[in-house]
Design a protein around this motif. Structure first.
Motif, PDB file in Angstrom:
ATOM      1  N   VAL A   8      44.187  44.130  45.247  1.00  0.00           N
ATOM      2  CA  VAL A   8      44.826  44.794  44.111  1.00  0.00           C
ATOM      3  C   VAL A   8      43.790  45.198  43.062  1.00  0.00           C
ATOM      4  O   VAL A   8      42.895  44.423  42.723  1.00  0.00           O
ATOM      5  N   LEU A   9      43.945  46.419  42.582  1.00  0.00           N
ATOM      6  CA  LEU A   9      43.129  46.903  41.463  1.00  0.00           C
ATOM      7  C   LEU A   9      43.994  46.848  40.200  1.00  0.00           C
ATOM      8  O   LEU A   9      45.147  47.276  40.221  1.00  0.00           O
ATOM      9  N   ILE A  10      43.422  46.290  39.129  1.00  0.00           N
ATOM     10  CA  ILE A  10      44.110  46.320  37.839  1.00  0.00           C
ATOM     11  C   ILE A  10      43.344  47.263  36.926  1.00  0.00           C
ATOM     12  O   ILE A  10      42.126  47.134  36.786  1.00  0.00           O
ATOM     13  N   VAL A  11      44.045  48.217  36.338  1.00  0.00           N
ATOM     14  CA  VAL A  11      43.447  49.075  35.316  1.00  0.00           C
ATOM     15  C   VAL A  11      43.975  48.572  33.979  1.00  0.00           C
ATOM     16  O   VAL A  11      45.187  48.568  33.749  1.00  0.00           O
ATOM     17  N   ALA A  12      43.056  48.103  33.114  1.00  0.00           N
ATOM     18  CA  ALA A  12      43.492  47.448  31.876  1.00  0.00           C
ATOM     19  C   ALA A  12      43.100  48.256  30.646  1.00  0.00           C
ATOM     20  O   ALA A  12      41.944  48.659  30.494  1.00  0.00           O
ATOM     21  N   ASP A  13      44.084  48.482  29.774  1.00  0.00           N
ATOM     22  CA  ASP A  13      43.851  49.173  28.514  1.00  0.00           C
ATOM     23  C   ASP A  13      44.259  48.226  27.385  1.00  0.00           C
ATOM     24  O   ASP A  13      44.810  47.146  27.634  1.00  0.00           O
TER      25      ASP A  13
END
Ligand SMILES: [Zn+2]
Length: 309
Positions: A8-13
């Motif tokens: 899983v890739l998490i893109v965090a803002d």
């Protein structure tokens, strides 16, 4: 239940994280930003722990806010890998998505020109961004840039308006919102975070959503906040059509739309020519910011007030 996705890739803002409650929290090297970074680390940490507990074998977290250096790896579960700063490609900003099967977006925000908490698409200098008449949230660009790798956008978190936009763009995506119209003191961050992690873990079963690759061509109208003169300069620089403060972009596919918007928002022709160097300098600025953040956190013991929960 067996989890469907092992990688899983998490893109965090930061805007939609549990610690950013005003513009200063999303800015660079402010007191509010220190708190926002701490809370963002906790949000990510809790989600990572939960995903690993569910049987996910690889979690990569891509920090996607401003400089890309807001997360402190020492405060996050070491079973994930934090990727800070930006890469040129093959996926803009991300680099190589390393075999991810699913992507989860944490802490995002609504599109330019819409309601919601700190809404913007790529930059706050764009006051409105319509693609074929519809507001364009960042998730459309990010998710489509990952689609060629077969990566499914299974989960999204942000303010309620941002969640609604994500659902409108990506059929079948799971969302979990954060309400920031109330009082920050009344917000139970711990409890919200646990519910966020549970929702993210549930999305490991999401087989409704498919990789997002909408068909072009696309007609974008980009309204520049600073008005006509700025729009004219940008139009001349990149060869876009201009009408008042609006730039008109025609793109064959979403990849070329994304690349045009990156040029418009982040680059000049010189910076683009020297991209490895410019990106290196930009990432250096981010690392300096992170060092500043660590110093501020040390000063906490000397009476500084740092109040992330
Ligand atoms: Zn951001």
């Amino acid at each position: 239940m067996m989890t469907r996705y092992k990688n899983v890739l998490i893109v965090a803002d930061i805007e939609g994280s549990s610690g950013c409650w005003d513009y200063a929290g999303s800015a660079f090297k402010t007191r509010q930003w220190v708190n926002a970074c701490l809370a963002m680390c906790r949000d990510v940490d809790v989600v990572v722990k939960r995903l690993v507990a569910e049987g996910v074998q690889q979690v990569i977290v891509k920090d996607f806010h401003r400089t890309g250096y807001n997360l402190l790896p020492e405060r996050i579960d070491p079973r994930c890998r934090i990727v800070s700063g930006y890469r040129r490609g093959p996926v803009p900003g991300v680099g190589n998505p390393s075999g991810a099967e699913a992507v989860m977006f944490l802490g995002l925000h609504a599109a330019s020109g819409t309601d919601g908490f700190l809404p913007h698409t790529l930059t706050s200098r764009i006051s409105n961004l319509l693609v074929d008449g519809q507001p364009l949230p960042e998730i459309a660009l990010f998710a489509s840039s990952l689609a060629p790798y077969g990566i499914r956008p299974v989960f999204f978190s942000g303010c309620p308006v941002a969640c609604k936009q994500a659902e409108d763009v990506i059929g079948g995506i799971d969302t979990f919102s954060i309400e920031k119209s109330g009082n920050v003191e009344d917000f139970d961050a711990r409890r919200w975070r646990q519910a966020l992690a549970a929702a993210a873990a549930n999305s490991l079963q999401n087989n409704r959503v498919t990789p997002y690759l909408p068909e072009g061509p696309f007609h974008a109208t980009v309204s520049m906040r600073d008005g006509q003169a700025v729009a004219s300069r940008l139009a001349r620089r990149w060869g876009f059509e201009v009408r008042g403060a609006d730039l008109l972009i025609q793109a064959e596919n979403i990849d070329s739309l994304y690349r045009d918007l990156i040029r418009l928002c982040y680059l000049t022709p010189l910076v683009q020519r020297l991209l490895p160097l410019s990106l290196g300098l930009f990432n250096l600025q981010g690392r300096i910011g992170l060092a500043w953040l660590r110093r501020r956190l040390k000063e906490k013991t000397n009476g500084e007030q740092v109040t992330a929960r």
